[in-house]
Design a protein around this motif. Structure first.
Motif: not given
Length: 139
Positions: A60-72
């Motif tokens: 999970k990568i949080r940028i501001g109020s957004h959470v982005f996901i990279w499925q390793s």
């Protein structure tokens, strides 16, 4: 030999359990469902099979109020298994690995991509429409 189909999900939602079970019992395709774990408060499938696994790591990568996901682990699995078809969750800019996988499969592999979603493109604003149509057209 059956064609390999890989379905990548953010998590193994319990309400999709019967669908996944039916798909992996197909006589026409060799279906594998691969997912991450622990996103939101959705109940997950407990009794997994060799073809239904939560082996991916949801970074999970949080940028501001957004959470982005990279499925390793997803790209590595695709390279190892060489599926004929990859089914991805509908175009969502928060699922970064899906966006990468769609471009990677289109440009470098002979793997087809299908987007499995249920939202309409028109409700996302002009930039969202352009963004989603670009990725839908890769499939």
């Amino acid at each position: 030999m059956k064609n390999k189909v890989l379905i990548i999900q953010p998590l193994l939602a319990h309400y999709r359990s019967s669908l996944f079970s039916r798909l992996i019992s197909s006589n026409e395709f060799d279906v594998t469902v691969l997912a991450g774990k622990n996103i939101g408060n959705i109940k997950e499938i407990k009794n997994q099979s060799p073809n239904i696994q939560a082996n991916l790591t949801n970074l999970k990568i949080r940028i501001g109020s957004h959470v982005f996901i990279w499925q390793s682990g997803a790209v590595k699995f695709i390279l190892q298994q060489k599926p004929k078809l990859v089914v991805l969750t509908g175009v969502d800019p928060h699922l970064l690995s899906n966006l990468f996988i769609s471009i990677f499969c289109r440009l470098f592999l002979k793997t087809k991509v299908i987007w499995w979603g249920h939202a309409s493109v028109e409700q996302k604003g002009k930039l969202g429409i352009i963004f989603r149509k670009f990725f839908f057209n890769l499939g």
